[in-house]
Design a protein around this motif. Structure first.
Motif, PDB file in Angstrom:
ATOM      1  N   VAL A 312     -31.194 -79.742 -26.572  1.00 55.39           N
ATOM      2  CA  VAL A 312     -30.316 -79.574 -27.757  1.00 55.39           C
ATOM      3  C   VAL A 312     -28.802 -79.961 -27.310  1.00 55.39           C
ATOM      4  N   GLY A 313     -28.295 -81.007 -27.898  1.00 59.21           N
ATOM      5  CA  GLY A 313     -27.104 -81.561 -27.550  1.00 59.21           C
ATOM      6  C   GLY A 313     -25.938 -80.488 -27.999  1.00 59.21           C
ATOM      7  N   LYS A 314     -24.623 -81.095 -27.744  1.00 65.15           N
ATOM      8  CA  LYS A 314     -23.570 -80.056 -28.236  1.00 65.15           C
ATOM      9  C   LYS A 314     -23.623 -79.961 -29.802  1.00 65.15           C
ATOM     10  N   GLY A 315     -23.897 -80.520 -30.614  1.00 68.66           N
ATOM     11  CA  GLY A 315     -23.847 -80.711 -31.971  1.00 68.66           C
ATOM     12  C   GLY A 315     -25.014 -80.915 -32.654  1.00 68.66           C
ATOM     13  N   VAL A 316     -25.227 -80.402 -33.896  1.00 70.37           N
ATOM     14  CA  VAL A 316     -26.418 -80.804 -34.599  1.00 70.37           C
ATOM     15  C   VAL A 316     -26.153 -81.456 -35.659  1.00 70.37           C
ATOM     16  N   ARG A 317     -26.949 -82.730 -35.990  1.00 67.53           N
ATOM     17  CA  ARG A 317     -26.773 -83.460 -37.108  1.00 67.53           C
ATOM     18  C   ARG A 317     -27.848 -83.310 -37.973  1.00 67.53           C
ATOM     19  N   ALA A 318     -27.576 -83.633 -39.347  1.00 61.03           N
ATOM     20  CA  ALA A 318     -28.645 -83.406 -40.298  1.00 61.03           C
ATOM     21  C   ALA A 318     -28.693 -84.744 -41.133  1.00 61.03           C
ATOM     22  N   ILE A 319     -29.801 -85.473 -41.550  1.00 64.74           N
ATOM     23  CA  ILE A 319     -29.540 -86.579 -42.383  1.00 64.74           C
ATOM     24  C   ILE A 319     -30.505 -86.000 -43.635  1.00 64.74           C
ATOM     25  N   GLY A 320     -30.008 -86.367 -44.825  1.00 67.24           N
ATOM     26  CA  GLY A 320     -30.895 -85.946 -46.023  1.00 67.24           C
ATOM     27  C   GLY A 320     -29.634 -85.749 -47.166  1.00 67.24           C
ATOM     28  N   ALA A 321     -30.376 -85.234 -48.277  1.00 63.11           N
ATOM     29  CA  ALA A 321     -29.356 -84.921 -49.237  1.00 63.11           C
ATOM     30  C   ALA A 321     -28.648 -83.423 -48.925  1.00 63.11           C
ATOM     31  N   PRO A 322     -27.738 -83.420 -49.787  1.00 65.57           N
ATOM     32  CA  PRO A 322     -26.790 -81.849 -49.521  1.00 65.57           C
ATOM     33  C   PRO A 322     -27.769 -80.845 -49.921  1.00 65.57           C
ATOM     34  N   ASN A 323     -27.488 -79.684 -49.297  1.00 65.59           N
ATOM     35  CA  ASN A 323     -28.130 -78.323 -49.637  1.00 65.59           C
ATOM     36  C   ASN A 323     -29.500 -78.347 -49.494  1.00 65.59           C
ATOM     37  N   CYS A 324     -30.076 -79.184 -48.612  1.00 68.18           N
ATOM     38  CA  CYS A 324     -31.473 -79.268 -48.520  1.00 68.18           C
ATOM     39  C   CYS A 324     -32.412 -79.616 -49.681  1.00 68.18           C
ATOM     40  N   LYS A 325     -31.897 -80.345 -50.472  1.00 67.17           N
ATOM     41  CA  LYS A 325     -32.454 -80.769 -51.881  1.00 67.17           C
ATOM     42  C   LYS A 325     -33.112 -82.005 -51.631  1.00 67.17           C
ATOM     43  N   PRO A 326     -34.632 -82.175 -52.405  1.00 66.72           N
ATOM     44  CA  PRO A 326     -35.127 -83.475 -52.288  1.00 66.72           C
ATOM     45  C   PRO A 326     -34.252 -84.598 -52.842  1.00 66.72           C
ATOM     46  N   GLY A 327     -34.424 -85.725 -52.581  1.00 65.64           N
ATOM     47  CA  GLY A 327     -33.685 -86.744 -53.172  1.00 65.64           C
ATOM     48  C   GLY A 327     -34.398 -88.057 -53.048  1.00 65.64           C
ATOM     49  N   THR A 328     -34.071 -89.136 -54.112  1.00 65.96           N
ATOM     50  CA  THR A 328     -34.921 -90.337 -53.979  1.00 65.96           C
ATOM     51  C   THR A 328     -33.674 -91.751 -53.574  1.00 65.96           C
ATOM     52  N   GLY A 329     -32.577 -91.251 -53.091  1.00 64.87           N
ATOM     53  CA  GLY A 329     -31.615 -92.392 -52.774  1.00 64.87           C
ATOM     54  C   GLY A 329     -31.745 -92.652 -51.450  1.00 64.87           C
ATOM     55  N   VAL A 330     -31.009 -93.513 -50.944  1.00 70.30           N
ATOM     56  CA  VAL A 330     -31.132 -94.026 -49.559  1.00 70.30           C
ATOM     57  C   VAL A 330     -30.702 -92.895 -48.617  1.00 70.30           C
ATOM     58  N   ALA A 331     -31.189 -92.719 -47.657  1.00 69.71           N
ATOM     59  CA  ALA A 331     -30.948 -91.584 -46.487  1.00 69.71           C
ATOM     60  C   ALA A 331     -31.355 -90.240 -47.170  1.00 69.71           C
ATOM     61  N   GLU A 332     -31.924 -90.156 -48.140  1.00 64.55           N
ATOM     62  CA  GLU A 332     -32.631 -88.919 -48.759  1.00 64.55           C
ATOM     63  C   GLU A 332     -34.100 -89.038 -48.854  1.00 64.55           C
ATOM     64  N   PHE A 333     -34.435 -87.860 -48.651  1.00 59.28           N
ATOM     65  CA  PHE A 333     -36.129 -87.602 -48.543  1.00 59.28           C
ATOM     66  C   PHE A 333     -36.831 -86.500 -49.465  1.00 59.28           C
ATOM     67  N   LYS A 334     -38.042 -86.695 -49.559  1.00 56.59           N
ATOM     68  CA  LYS A 334     -38.808 -85.671 -50.457  1.00 56.59           C
ATOM     69  C   LYS A 334     -39.826 -85.449 -49.588  1.00 56.59           C
ATOM     70  N   LYS A 335     -39.775 -84.290 -48.744  1.00 61.78           N
ATOM     71  CA  LYS A 335     -40.871 -83.741 -47.957  1.00 61.78           C
ATOM     72  C   LYS A 335     -41.331 -84.858 -46.863  1.00 61.78           C
ATOM     73  N   PRO A 336     -40.337 -85.362 -46.216  1.00 60.64           N
ATOM     74  CA  PRO A 336     -40.650 -86.184 -44.807  1.00 60.64           C
ATOM     75  C   PRO A 336     -41.677 -85.478 -44.051  1.00 60.64           C
ATOM     76  N   MET A 337     -42.370 -86.372 -43.530  1.00 63.60           N
ATOM     77  CA  MET A 337     -43.598 -85.589 -42.466  1.00 63.60           C
ATOM     78  C   MET A 337     -43.470 -86.529 -41.208  1.00 63.60           C
ATOM     79  N   GLY A 338     -43.044 -87.679 -40.949  1.00 59.81           N
ATOM     80  CA  GLY A 338     -42.976 -88.314 -39.609  1.00 59.81           C
ATOM     81  C   GLY A 338     -41.900 -89.065 -39.358  1.00 59.81           C
TER      82      GLY A 338
END
Length: 598
Positions: A312-338
């Motif tokens: 683990v590095g010095k900081g954690v980054r997260a990519i996805g919709a805010p508040n861990c919500k599913p999304g359909t926009g770019v860089a938003e996901f709905k139950k990604p698996m791989g």
């Protein structure tokens, strides 16, 4: 010889005596004076001698006095000094004796340790012999199984060929008989006989026309694919290891403390890992045969339970919709698996319930969409994609799980082709889940509902099944999901029920397993994916325990990272784990609809 008579001898002595008496009675004055002078001289000489003697005696006395004085001044103090030193030496010897006295228990402890060491050595020798005997027994059983399989294959093929040969022989005999009948009638028969037998002639001719001359048997090659001899050598070299306990520089003191407290001294050595991917030698073929029990799990006492500083590095980054919500926009996901990476570090995320692949730049910025973006089974369409992988030629392989196939695209998104279809045959799939690509572009795919892994070459041609029903029961897979391959060609598969990590050679031979189902340290619950780092460390994402578990190259548990939650570094149903080019963990946090770069 003249002999004197006694009378003659007596006459001679008498004459001499008479002369002496006359000399005494008639002394000579001159003679007396001379004698007197001699006596005086003798007296003076005697006096001088006495004086000299007295002087010598006096000198001797003075010398003795000097010696006595020297003795008094030197020898007596020296004697006192020697006495003092003698006492000092005596005290020193007493001190040494006092120091030696406590060593007796230490000596006894050493003797006890020697006895224990001899017993341990004997036990180790017996264990080694028993282990080798079990391994040889397993190898012998494997030999018998392989030879029996070849014999069965040979018998089945030869029986089929023999049956077809007999069938062809019967057909040939019947055909020859019909031919001989017609030919004889035409050659030797009269016109009347030919007319009478006309119908029979035409029937025989039709029979000859309708004879099936197709052999109908295809030869099946019986070829044995040998395991890589390097793997066997490594396996033999890795059959067991020794852990030797050493003592520090003050063993007696340490043993005295152990004897007084009744505790065992700790080893001054700790096991270390030298970063090489797991091998059959270190993991051991048929673990139950080598270890002599049915528990294949070996949980080590490695690092602390939390391994946040490992990947683990010095900081954690997260990519996805805010508040861990599913999304359909770019860089938003709905139950990604791989997720997978290309040589430039670009990320290809299987956005499962959005039925698409999102390509993100190394920085995390959105790049483009791959797939039609809607659920379907047409060319370029995806149905619940669950994983991706990029080969060395730049082709992207997508596990199109809902369509039971592999869809191939360029990394820019152009559709190329598909591989496989729904079914149970070779090259067919039932709910495929994960894919990994070796450095030689071999594809390894988990065929989950068929309880197997399939391997294909770089052109998509089927090669073999791994973990199928042709393995012994312990080598068969149950709901395999995650898969990875190390630089030595060893294949690691995570299966769901019962939870375990199983290891295979690239030719499909079963090597062993580690991990049991559970929630404790080193246990697994829903192991959804697996990867291996450059130093041989094994990293497993656990869908059920919502954590990442770390094992060393021998399958020993080293620690975990994360727990259930929505904060950075927490997970909810992680379904994929990979390492990016910087060596940082990248986790597909499925139920939180995001990608975390740790």
């Amino acid at each position: 010889m003249e002999v004197k008579t006694m009378s003659e001898s007596n006459t001679s002595h008498g004459d001499k005596t008479k002369e002496v008496i006359e000399d005494i009675l008639n002394p000579d004055t001159a003679t007396l004076q001379e004698e007197d002078q001699k006596m005086k001289e003798q007296a003076r000489k005697a006096q001088n001698d006495i004086k000299t003697m007295m002087d010598a005696i006096k000198s001797r006395e003075e010398h003795l006095k000097k010696i006595e004085q020297v003795k008094k001044n030197l020898v007596e103090p020296m004697g006192e000094s020697i006495g003092s030193h003698r006492e000092t030496v005596r005290l020193a010897l007493e001190a040494v004796k006092c120091k030696l006295r406590p060593l007796n228990p230490g000596l006894q402890i050493i003797m006890d340790e020697e006895k224990i060491m001899m017993e341990q050595a004997k036990k180790a020798q017996d264990d080694i012999k028993a282990m080798i005997e079990r391994v040889m027994k397993s190898i012998k059983a494997r030999e018998e199984h392989l030879l029996r399989t070849v014999e069965e294959m040979k018998t089945a093929s030869v029986s089929q060929l023999e049956a077809k040969r007999e069938e062809l022989s019967t057909v040939m005999q019947s055909t020859q008989a019909g031919y001989d009948f017609v030919n004889n009638l035409l050659t030797n028969g009269t016109d009347v006989e030919i007319l009478q037998m006309e119908n029979q002639i035409y029937e025989r001719v039709e029979e000859l026309k309708n004879v099936d001359l197709d052999i109908g048997v295809k030869r099946k090659n019986i070829e044995f694919q040998k395991v890589n001899e390097t793997i066997i050598t490594t396996f033999i070299d890795g059959l067991g290891k020794f852990v030797v306990e050493t003592y520090n520089a003050q063993p007696i003191k340490e043993m005295r403390e152990r004897a007084s407290t009744g505790q065992q001294g700790a080893s001054s050595k700790a096991p270390t890992s030298h970063g090489r991917p797991i091998s059959p030698g270190e993991f051991s073929t048929l673990r139950s045969a080598v270890d002599g029990d049915e528990d294949h799990t070996r949980i080590g006492q490695g690092m602390s339970d939390n391994v946040t500083d490992l990947y683990v590095g010095k900081g954690v980054r997260a990519i996805g919709a805010p508040n861990c919500k599913p999304g359909t926009g770019v860089a938003e996901f709905k139950k990604p698996m791989g997720i997978s990476f290309d040589k430039s570090g670009n990320m290809f995320v299987a956005d499962t319930e959005n039925n698409r692949i999102q390509c993100l730049k190394k920085s995390g910025q959105f790049s483009h969409i791959i797939g039609a973006g809607k659920q379907g089974s047409g060319k370029g369409e995806l149905n619940n994609p669950t994983d991706t992988a990029v080969d060395s030629q730049g082709f992207l392989y997508v596990v199109d799980s809902g369509n039971s196939r592999i869809s191939v695209f360029t990394t820019q998104g152009k559709f190329v082709r598909t591989m496989g279809r729904e079914g149970k045959g070779e090259g067919e799939f039932m709910n495929p889940r994960k894919v990994c690509i070796t450095k030689d572009n071999y594809l390894i795919i988990t065929d989950s509902d068929n309880n197997r892994v399939q391997i294909f070459d770089s052109r998509g041609n089927f090669l073999r099944v791994v973990g199928g029903t042709d393995n012994a029961p312990e080598g068969q897979l149950k709901q395999p999901v995650g898969v990875t391959c190390d630089s030595h060609g060893l294949i690691y598969v995570s299966q769901m029920k019962p939870a375990a990590i199983k290891v295979y050679a690239f030719d499909g031979g079963y090597i062993g397993k580690f991990g049991n189902e559970g929630k404790g340290k080193g246990e697994l619950l829903g192991p959804s994916d697996i990867t291996v780092d450059a130093n041989g460390g094994i990293i497993v994402s656990e869908w059920g325990n919502c954590r990442i578990s770390i094992y060393d190259e021998r399958g020993n548990y080293h620690g975990k990272y994360g727990k259930r939650g929505k904060k950075y570094g927490e997970f909810d149903g992680p379904c994929c784990v990979e390492l990016n080019q910087e060596g940082r963990l990248v986790v597909v946090d499925t139920w939180n609809h995001r990608i975390q770069i740790l």
